[in-house]
Design an enzyme around this catalytic site. Structure first.
Site, PDB file in Angstrom:
ATOM      1  N   ASP A   9     -46.451  44.865  67.794  1.00  0.00           N
ATOM      2  CA  ASP A   9     -45.691  43.771  67.228  1.00  0.00           C
ATOM      3  C   ASP A   9     -46.068  43.666  65.753  1.00  0.00           C
ATOM      4  O   ASP A   9     -46.994  44.315  65.294  1.00  0.00           O
ATOM      5  CB  ASP A   9     -45.831  42.477  68.041  1.00  0.00           C
ATOM      6  CG  ASP A   9     -47.049  41.668  67.672  1.00  0.00           C
ATOM      7  OD1 ASP A   9     -48.056  42.294  67.318  1.00  0.00           O
ATOM      8  OD2 ASP A   9     -46.981  40.436  67.757  1.00  0.00           O
ATOM      9  N   PHE A  54     -40.720  25.401  69.025  1.00  0.00           N
ATOM     10  CA  PHE A  54     -40.338  26.799  68.822  1.00  0.00           C
ATOM     11  C   PHE A  54     -40.507  27.588  70.119  1.00  0.00           C
ATOM     12  O   PHE A  54     -41.479  27.413  70.839  1.00  0.00           O
ATOM     13  CB  PHE A  54     -41.222  27.422  67.738  1.00  0.00           C
ATOM     14  CG  PHE A  54     -41.063  28.905  67.641  1.00  0.00           C
ATOM     15  CD1 PHE A  54     -39.900  29.445  67.089  1.00  0.00           C
ATOM     16  CD2 PHE A  54     -42.039  29.761  68.118  1.00  0.00           C
ATOM     17  CE1 PHE A  54     -39.730  30.814  67.009  1.00  0.00           C
ATOM     18  CE2 PHE A  54     -41.876  31.134  68.041  1.00  0.00           C
ATOM     19  CZ  PHE A  54     -40.722  31.662  67.488  1.00  0.00           C
TER      20      PHE A  54
HETATM   21  N1  LIG Z   1     -42.468  27.821  64.053  1.00  0.00           N
HETATM   22  C1  LIG Z   1     -41.296  28.389  63.954  1.00  0.00           C
HETATM   23  N2  LIG Z   1     -40.186  27.646  63.864  1.00  0.00           N
HETATM   24  C2  LIG Z   1     -38.990  28.220  63.777  1.00  0.00           C
HETATM   25  N3  LIG Z   1     -38.780  29.516  63.769  1.00  0.00           N
HETATM   26  C3  LIG Z   1     -39.834  30.328  63.863  1.00  0.00           C
HETATM   27  C4  LIG Z   1     -41.148  29.818  63.957  1.00  0.00           C
HETATM   28  N4  LIG Z   1     -42.002  30.861  64.040  1.00  0.00           N
HETATM   29  C5  LIG Z   1     -41.256  31.958  64.006  1.00  0.00           C
HETATM   30  N5  LIG Z   1     -39.944  31.671  63.887  1.00  0.00           N
HETATM   31  C6  LIG Z   1     -38.821  32.604  63.825  1.00  0.00           C
HETATM   32  O1  LIG Z   1     -38.726  33.311  65.041  1.00  0.00           O
HETATM   33  C7  LIG Z   1     -38.816  34.697  64.835  1.00  0.00           C
HETATM   34  C8  LIG Z   1     -39.524  35.372  65.977  1.00  0.00           C
HETATM   35  O2  LIG Z   1     -40.811  34.816  66.202  1.00  0.00           O
HETATM   36  P1  LIG Z   1     -42.152  35.663  66.155  1.00  0.00           P
HETATM   37  O3  LIG Z   1     -42.358  36.142  64.793  1.00  0.00           O
HETATM   38  O4  LIG Z   1     -43.232  34.885  66.803  1.00  0.00           O
HETATM   39  O5  LIG Z   1     -41.739  36.888  67.086  1.00  0.00           O
HETATM   40  P2  LIG Z   1     -42.538  38.132  67.582  1.00  0.00           P
HETATM   41  O6  LIG Z   1     -41.653  38.845  68.511  1.00  0.00           O
HETATM   42  O7  LIG Z   1     -43.871  37.714  68.045  1.00  0.00           O
HETATM   43  O8  LIG Z   1     -42.679  39.055  66.344  1.00  0.00           O
HETATM   44  P3  LIG Z   1     -43.915  39.363  65.476  1.00  0.00           P
HETATM   45  O9  LIG Z   1     -44.120  40.802  65.586  1.00  0.00           O
HETATM   46  O10 LIG Z   1     -43.436  38.980  64.098  1.00  0.00           O
HETATM   47  O11 LIG Z   1     -45.067  38.554  65.953  1.00  0.00           O
HETATM   48  C9  LIG Z   1     -39.545  34.824  63.512  1.00  0.00           C
HETATM   49  O12 LIG Z   1     -39.247  36.012  62.892  1.00  0.00           O
HETATM   50  C10 LIG Z   1     -38.987  33.626  62.756  1.00  0.00           C
HETATM   51  O13 LIG Z   1     -37.731  33.940  62.211  1.00  0.00           O
HETATM   52 MG   LIG Z   2     -46.023  37.752  67.691  1.00  0.00          MG
END
Ligand SMILES: Nc1ncnc2c1ncn2[C@@H]1O[C@H](COP(=O)(O)OP(=O)(O)OP(=O)(O)O)[C@@H](O)[C@H]1O
Ligand SMILES: [Mg+2]
Ligand SMILES: [K+]
Length: 669
Positions: free
Chosen positions: A291, A360
Site C-alpha cells: 500500500d 471516514f
Molecule cells: N480522513 C479522511 N477524510 C476524508 N477522506 C480521506 C481521509 N483519509 C483519506 N481519505 C481519502 O480516501 C482515500 C483512500 O484512503 P487511504 O489513503 O486510507 O486508502 P488506502 O487504500 O489505505 O491507501 P494508502 O496506500 O494510501 O494507505 C485517500 O486517498 C483520500 O483521498
Molecule cells: Mg493505508
C-alpha cells in the site's frame, strides 16, 4: 547454550518426541535392539566381537543424540531470546476507565474492550488501539529500537503493544487482546518454537523419507535368507548397522533444525513469522503488493495548502474544511483542523452550523458532517464528485486542474464540498503532503533483479499513485482501490499461479493481508492488520521483504542441498558394508571393496561412525544456511546438485577410509 542443548538431547529421547521423526525413530529402535543383543551376548561372545557390538551400539545411540542435539541447538537461540523477553515483562497495573472515573487493576485482569489511561512514564498494560490522544512511545522492549515512535488515535498508527512505555503525553487505549494472548506472549511462544508445527513441505519430505526407510527395512530384512543360503548369515547387529547406514539419517536428523533455524533468521531480522509455512512461502514469492501511505511513503499526511474554487473565498473553504474535520480523529483530519485554525483562527467555522459527524471509511473514501441545513463532505476527488453530482450540483473544471496539480507532486488532494437546500457545490481542495521514504528506488530495483514484480495498491487517485510510483520505482499501480479491490487483485494473481506477498498497515489492508500467501504487517500498523498477516515486521520497513524472500529462499535451498547430500551419501556406505558382509563367501564382491577397508568389522563400524559424525559436521551449515549467491534459480539448482550431490557421493569414501585407518591404528578392529 551448548551445555543446555546437550542436556536437551537426552531429554528428547522420549519415544513420544522421537515418534515425530520416522527416520530417527528407526535408529532409536535399532539402538535399543543392539543394546539388548550386546548385553545378551556379552558372556558368550569373543572379546573382539563384544567390542564391535559395543561400538556399533554406542554410535547408533550417538546418531540419535546428534539428531536431538541439532534440533536443540536450533531452538537454543530462540529460548535465550524468549527468556530475555519474559524478563522484560514486569507485572503492571492498569488505570481502567469506569463510568465514574478510573480504578487501578492488575494488567492480568483486563478484558477485551476495557479502556485504560496511560500517562508519560507508565507501561502500556496490554495490546490495544489508541482511542484518544497522541503520545511518543518507547517500544524497545519489543523492537530493540530505542528511538521513540508516535502512536495516535484514528489512523494507521493507532496500535500499541503491551509492555512498551509511554514517554510523553497521555493516551486512552482500548484493549484488543485478552491477557495471555498478547503480542509479547505470542512473540515468546514463537521464538521458543512452542507453537511450531511441521510445514506442508516438511510433512511431504518426511513422508518421502519414511517411504525410503520402509523400503530399506524390507530390503535388509529379506537380505538375511539370501545371506544364509550363501553361507554368510549375518548377525542382527550387522543388519541394523546396514539399515541405519542406508536410510536417509543425515537429512532425517537435520530437517527440523533447518526449519527452526530459518524461523530464527527471520527473528534476527526483526521479523516475526507466525508460521514456518509463511517462511517457506516467502522463498517463492513472485509478486509483491504494497500500500502507498505509510508503506512506500512516510505516511505522515499533513494538510499543507487550501485551494478554493472560483467564487469561493479562502475563509469559506477553511470554514467548511474545519467543520468537516472537527470530529475526524484520523491524522489527516487532525492536520486539517490544525492547518485551518492556524491560518484562519480556531473559530473560523463558527458561522457553520454543527451537525452529526460522518466518519471516514475506506469504502466511501470520504468523511464530513450532516447538519440540519447543510451537509459537508471531504475526501477523494472522484468520490466527492459523485456525491455532488448525485445532489444535482455541477463540478467546476477548476477541480480537475487543482487535483491534477496536487497529484503531479505526489500529494493527496481532498476535495471539499457542501450541499444545502439550494443544491451542492465543490468549495475547494485540501492538499495533503507526504514524502516517499528514502532508498526506495534501489530497493525496488533489487526486487526486480530477484524476479519479483512490485505493485502499489492505494485508495488514492490514479495521478497521485502514478507520481509516487514513478518516484519510488514500483512496476505497477492499482489506484482508487477499496478493500475488496485489493482482495480481488490478490486472488487474480494467485489464480494465475503467482505466489503473492503483501505488505500493509491499515485496517483496510487486513482482508488482503489475510489472503496473501505472505502477509507482512507493519508493526506501526493497526491491530487488525497485525492479526490478519502471517508476519509482523518490527521495523515497519516495507522493503524488508527483500530480506524475507532471501531467508525463505535460503531455507528452501539449504533443505534441498542437504537432502541431496544425504541421499548421495548413503550410496557410498553401501559400497563399504555389502562387500564386508559377504567378503568370506563371495570373493567376486570384493571388487566392490574399492576403499580397501582393512576388515569386515572395521568396514561396518567405520560406516556407522561416519554416518553419526556427518550429522554433527553438518549442524553448523543447517543452522547458518547455505551461502546464497546471486543468480537464477536454475543456476543455483545446478550448482547445488554438483556441490552437494557429488560432494555427498565422494565425502563418505574419504571419511570412511580415514575412520577405518584410525580404528585399525588404534587396534579396535
Ligand atoms: N480522513 C479522511 N477524510 C476524508 N477522506 C480521506 C481521509 N483519509 C483519506 N481519505 C481519502 O480516501 C482515500 C483512500 O484512503 P487511504 O489513503 O486510507 O486508502 P488506502 O487504500 O489505505 O491507501 P494508502 O496506500 O494510501 O494507505 C485517500 O486517498 C483520500 O483521498
Ligand atoms: Mg493505508
Ligand atoms: K544413513
Amino acid at each position: 547454550m551448548v551445555r543446555r542443548a546437550v542436556a536437551d538431547s537426552f531429554r528428547k529421547l522420549h519415544p513420544r518426541v522421537q515418534a515425530r521423526n520416522p527416520v530417527v525413530f528407526v535408529v532409536l529402535v535399532g539402538s535399543v535392539l543392539t543394546t539388548v543383543l550386546f548385553v545378551r551376548d556379552l558372556p558368550s561372545a569373543t572379546a573382539a566381537q563384544s567390542v564391535f557390538n559395543g561400538l556399533v551400539t554406542a554410535f547408533l545411540w550417538f546418531t540419535v543424540l546428534f539428531a536431538n542435539f541439532a534440533e536443540a541447538m536450533a531452538e537454543g537461540r530462540g529460548k535465550a531470546q524468549a527468556a530475555a523477553l519474559r524478563g522484560g515483562r514486569a507485572a503492571t497495573t492498569a488505570r481502567r476507565r469506569t463510568p465514574g472515573g478510573t480504578e487501578e487493576v492488575p494488567a492480568t485482569e483486563l478484558a477485551v474492550g476495557d479502556v485504560c489511561l496511560v500517562a508519560a512514564g507508565q507501561t502500556v498494560p496490554g495490546d490495544g488501539d489508541v482511542v484518544e490522544g497522541v503520545a511518543s512511545v518507547d517500544e524497545s522492549a519489543i523492537t530493540g529500537e530505542s528511538a521513540p515512535v508516535i502512536r495516535e488515535s484514528g489512523g494507521d498508527r493507532s496500535a500499541v503493544t503491551g509492555g512498551t512505555r509511554v514517554l510523553s503525553d497521555e493516551i486512552a487505549v482500548r484493549i484488543t487482546a485478552p491477557p495471555g494472548r498478547t503480542f509479547l506472549d505470542r512473540m515468546i511462544a514463537m521464538v521458543e518454537g512452542a507453537e511450531r508445527k511441521k510445514t506442508p513441505n516438511e510433512v511431504a519430505l518426511n513422508i518421502l523419507l519414511a517411504g525410503m526407510t520402509a523400503i530399506f527395512l524390507l530390503a535388509v530384512a529379506t537380505l538375511q535368507p539370501f545371506a544364509a543360503y550363501s553361507g554368510a548369515e549375518q548377525s542382527v547387529v550387522v543388519l541394523v548397522a546396514l539399515l541405519v547406514c542406508l536410510i536417509p539419517t543425515t537429512i532425517g536428523a537435520l530437517l527440523s533444525a533447518i526449519g527452526i533455524a530459518g524461523m530464527d533468521r527471520m527473528v534476527q531480522r526483526n521479523v516475526l513469522a507466525m508460521s514456518g509455512r509463511a517462511v517457506e512461502a516467502s522463498g517463492d514469492v513472485d509478486t509483491l503488493l504494497l500500500d502507498k501511505t505509510g508503506t512506500v511513503t512516510l505516511g505522515d499526511r499533513q494538510a499543507g495548502d487550501l485551494v478554493p474554487m472560483p467564487g469561493v473565498t479562502d475563509a469559506e473553504l477553511a470554514a467548511a474544511a474545519l467543520a468537516a474535520s472537527r470530529a475526524d480523529t484520523t491524522p489527516e483530519g487532525r492536520s486539517i483542523v490544525r492547518y485551518a485554525s492556524e491560518r484562519h483562527g480556531a473559530g473560523a467555522d463558527a458561522g457553520t452550523a454543527a451537525g452529526e459527524p460522518v466518519p471516514f471509511t475506506a469504502e466511501t473514501r470520504m468523511s464530513g458532517m450532516d447538519g440540519e441545513r447543510v451537509s459537508i463532505r471531504k475526501g477523494a476527488a472522484d468520490a466527492v464528485r459523485t456525491w455532488v453530482e448525485g445532489r444535482g450540483g455541477r463540478v467546476p473544471d477548476a477541480l480537475d486542474a487543482a487535483v491534477g496539480r496536487i497529484s503531479a507532486t505526489g500529494g493527496t488532494p481532498l476535495a471539499v464540498a457542501s450541499a444545502d437546500g439550494d443544491g451542492a457545490r465543490v468549495l475547494g481542495v485540501v492538499h495533503l503532503k507526504d514524502v516517499v521514504k528514502p532508498g526506495m528506488r534501489e530497493r525496488f530495483a533489487h526486487m526486480r533483479a530477484m524476479g519479483i514484480r512490485t505493485v502499489m495498491i492505494t485508495g488514492d487517485n490514479p495521478r497521485t499513485a502514478r507520481a509516487i510510483a514513478d518516484e519510488a520505482g514500483v512496476d505497477d499501480v492499482l489506484a482508487e482501490a477499496r478493500p475488496e479491490d485489493k482482495l480481488a487483485l490478490i486472488r487474480e494473481e494467485q489464480a494465475r499461479g503467482a505466489m503473492v506477498a503483501m505488505t500493509g498497515d491499515g485496517t483496510n489492508d487486513a482482508p488482503a493481508l489475510a489472503q496473501a500467501d505472505v502477509g507482512v504487517a507493519m508493526n506501526t500498523g493497526t491491530q487488525a492488520a497485525k492479526e490478519a498477516g502471517n508476519m509482523v515486521d518490527l521495523d515497519s520497513d516495507p522493503t524488508k521483504l527483500i530480506e524475507i524472500v532471501g531467508v525463505g529462499k535460503q531455507l528452501l535451498i539449504t533443505r534441498g542441498a542437504l537432502t541431496t547430500f544425504s541421499i548421495a551419501n548413503d550410496v557410498a556406505k553401501y559400497f563399504a558394508i555389502i562387500p564386508a558382509m559377504f567378503s568370506g563367501v563371495l570373493p567376486a564382491l570384493d571388487a566392490l571393496n574399492i576403499m580397501g577397508l582393512s576388515s569386515a568389522n572395521s568396514a561396518i563400524l567405520s560406516a556407522v561412525v561416519f554416518n553419526a559424525l556427518i550429522i554433527v559436521a553438518l549442524i553448523p551449515l543447517s543452522l547458518r544456511g547455505v551461502r546464497m549467491r546471486a543468480g537464477t534459480a536454475a543456476a543455483t539448482l545446478r550448482r547445488n546438485l554438483l556441490v552437494y550431490g557429488l560432494g555427498g557421493l565422494i565425502a563418505p569414501f574419504i571419511g570412511i577410509k580415514a575412520i577405518d585407518l584410525v580404528l585399525t591404528a588404534l587396534g579396535v578392529s
